[in-house]
Design a protein around this motif. Structure first.
Motif, PDB file in Angstrom:
ATOM      1  N   UNK A  62     -54.631 -85.749  56.278  1.00 24.41           N
ATOM      2  CA  UNK A  62     -55.736 -85.758  57.234  1.00 24.41           C
ATOM      3  C   UNK A  62     -57.004 -85.171  56.611  1.00 24.41           C
ATOM      4  N   UNK A  63     -56.847 -84.185  55.731  1.00 26.61           N
ATOM      5  CA  UNK A  63     -58.009 -83.657  55.012  1.00 26.61           C
ATOM      6  C   UNK A  63     -58.638 -84.742  54.144  1.00 26.61           C
ATOM      7  N   UNK A  64     -57.815 -85.533  53.484  1.00 31.46           N
ATOM      8  CA  UNK A  64     -58.345 -86.629  52.664  1.00 31.46           C
ATOM      9  C   UNK A  64     -59.091 -87.635  53.536  1.00 31.46           C
ATOM     10  N   UNK A  65     -58.549 -87.954  54.692  1.00 31.72           N
ATOM     11  CA  UNK A  65     -59.211 -88.895  55.604  1.00 31.72           C
ATOM     12  C   UNK A  65     -60.498 -88.308  56.180  1.00 31.72           C
ATOM     13  N   UNK A  66     -60.454 -87.024  56.491  1.00 36.00           N
ATOM     14  CA  UNK A  66     -61.621 -86.350  57.053  1.00 36.00           C
ATOM     15  C   UNK A  66     -62.800 -86.436  56.084  1.00 36.00           C
ATOM     16  N   UNK A  67     -62.500 -86.350  54.804  1.00 36.64           N
ATOM     17  CA  UNK A  67     -63.554 -86.356  53.791  1.00 36.64           C
ATOM     18  C   UNK A  67     -63.679 -87.713  53.106  1.00 36.64           C
ATOM     19  N   UNK A  68     -63.354 -88.764  53.817  1.00 36.44           N
ATOM     20  CA  UNK A  68     -63.396 -90.115  53.269  1.00 36.44           C
ATOM     21  C   UNK A  68     -64.768 -90.475  52.701  1.00 36.44           C
ATOM     22  N   UNK A  69     -65.834 -89.929  53.277  1.00 34.88           N
ATOM     23  CA  UNK A  69     -67.185 -90.220  52.799  1.00 34.88           C
ATOM     24  C   UNK A  69     -67.577 -89.344  51.609  1.00 34.88           C
ATOM     25  N   UNK A  70     -66.731 -88.407  51.244  1.00 37.77           N
ATOM     26  CA  UNK A  70     -66.964 -87.538  50.096  1.00 37.77           C
ATOM     27  C   UNK A  70     -65.823 -87.788  49.114  1.00 37.77           C
ATOM     28  N   UNK A  71     -66.005 -88.781  48.276  1.00 37.53           N
ATOM     29  CA  UNK A  71     -64.926 -89.249  47.415  1.00 37.53           C
ATOM     30  C   UNK A  71     -64.264 -88.154  46.571  1.00 37.53           C
ATOM     31  N   UNK A  72     -65.022 -87.284  45.892  1.00 42.11           N
ATOM     32  CA  UNK A  72     -64.339 -86.244  45.093  1.00 42.11           C
ATOM     33  C   UNK A  72     -63.441 -85.339  45.942  1.00 42.11           C
ATOM     34  N   UNK A  73     -63.911 -84.970  47.127  1.00 41.68           N
ATOM     35  CA  UNK A  73     -63.097 -84.122  48.000  1.00 41.68           C
ATOM     36  C   UNK A  73     -61.866 -84.882  48.488  1.00 41.68           C
ATOM     37  N   UNK A  74     -62.076 -86.130  48.864  1.00 43.35           N
ATOM     38  CA  UNK A  74     -60.967 -86.952  49.342  1.00 43.35           C
ATOM     39  C   UNK A  74     -59.910 -87.123  48.243  1.00 43.35           C
ATOM     40  N   UNK A  75     -60.361 -87.394  47.029  1.00 41.45           N
ATOM     41  CA  UNK A  75     -59.417 -87.544  45.910  1.00 41.45           C
ATOM     42  C   UNK A  75     -58.656 -86.255  45.639  1.00 41.45           C
ATOM     43  N   UNK A  76     -59.342 -85.128  45.748  1.00 44.63           N
ATOM     44  CA  UNK A  76     -58.676 -83.835  45.565  1.00 44.63           C
ATOM     45  C   UNK A  76     -57.504 -83.692  46.534  1.00 44.63           C
ATOM     46  N   UNK A  77     -57.758 -83.982  47.819  1.00 53.85           N
ATOM     47  CA  UNK A  77     -56.691 -83.834  48.821  1.00 53.85           C
ATOM     48  C   UNK A  77     -55.598 -84.880  48.627  1.00 53.85           C
ATOM     49  N   UNK A  78     -55.973 -86.100  48.226  1.00 54.74           N
ATOM     50  CA  UNK A  78     -54.955 -87.120  47.990  1.00 54.74           C
ATOM     51  C   UNK A  78     -54.055 -86.744  46.816  1.00 54.74           C
ATOM     52  N   UNK A  79     -54.629 -86.164  45.780  1.00 56.79           N
ATOM     53  CA  UNK A  79     -53.814 -85.722  44.638  1.00 56.79           C
ATOM     54  C   UNK A  79     -52.852 -84.614  45.047  1.00 56.79           C
ATOM     55  N   UNK A  80     -53.300 -83.739  45.928  1.00 56.52           N
ATOM     56  CA  UNK A  80     -52.388 -82.694  46.437  1.00 56.52           C
ATOM     57  C   UNK A  80     -51.300 -83.317  47.300  1.00 56.52           C
TER      58      UNK A  80
END
Length: 135
Positions: free
Chosen positions: A89-107
């Motif tokens: 959900x953190x990755x989805x929340x930051x969908x418009x901020x690609x680096x942040x979204x990628x960080x959460x997806x990697x976790x």
């Protein structure tokens, strides 16, 4: 209400908040009261309550406004307390901020409960990159 909050377990407060949010089992539908009980349950350490608070801050209603910072805080607390899907959900929340979204997806990819969905989302990011490079 204050006595209820101090003498009731986090899991019981969470259950009552769910009933208030949905208006079921004889409880009136009251999103604001549910939010207050989720907050108390979260303060008592409920990962599920943090998760529900975060979702409430991502989906505004007449009783609450959308607040990405509060949603982020509660999703991170839910994740810290072991909620299985908060990281996605953190990755989805930051969908418009690609680096942040990628960080959460990697976790999320490192967590067995969320790995397959995280990998799927990461593949989508890779496909988007390929399409952009082809243009």
């Amino acid at each position: 209400s204050e006595i209820l909050a101090t003498e009731t377990s986090a899991s019981d407060l969470y259950a009552i908040a769910n009933k208030l949010r949905a208006g079921r089992d004889g409880y009136p539908r009251d999103r604001k009261a549910a939010q207050e009980l989720y907050l108390v349950a979260a303060e008592k350490g409920s990962a599920d309550a943090h998760f529900e608070l975060a979702t409430m801050f991502t989906t505004p209603s007449s009783s609450s406004e959308r607040d990405i910072d509060l949603a982020d805080h509660h999703f991170q607390e839910a994740m810290r307390l072991g909620h299985p899907t908060a990281v996605l959900q953190l990755a989805r929340l930051h969908n418009n901020n690609r680096p942040k979204s990628l960080l959460w997806l990697c976790r999320a990819e490192k967590n067995p409960a969320t790995a397959s969905e995280a990998k799927r989302s990461l593949r989508i990011f890779a496909l988007i990159d390929k399409m952009q490079c082809a243009n």
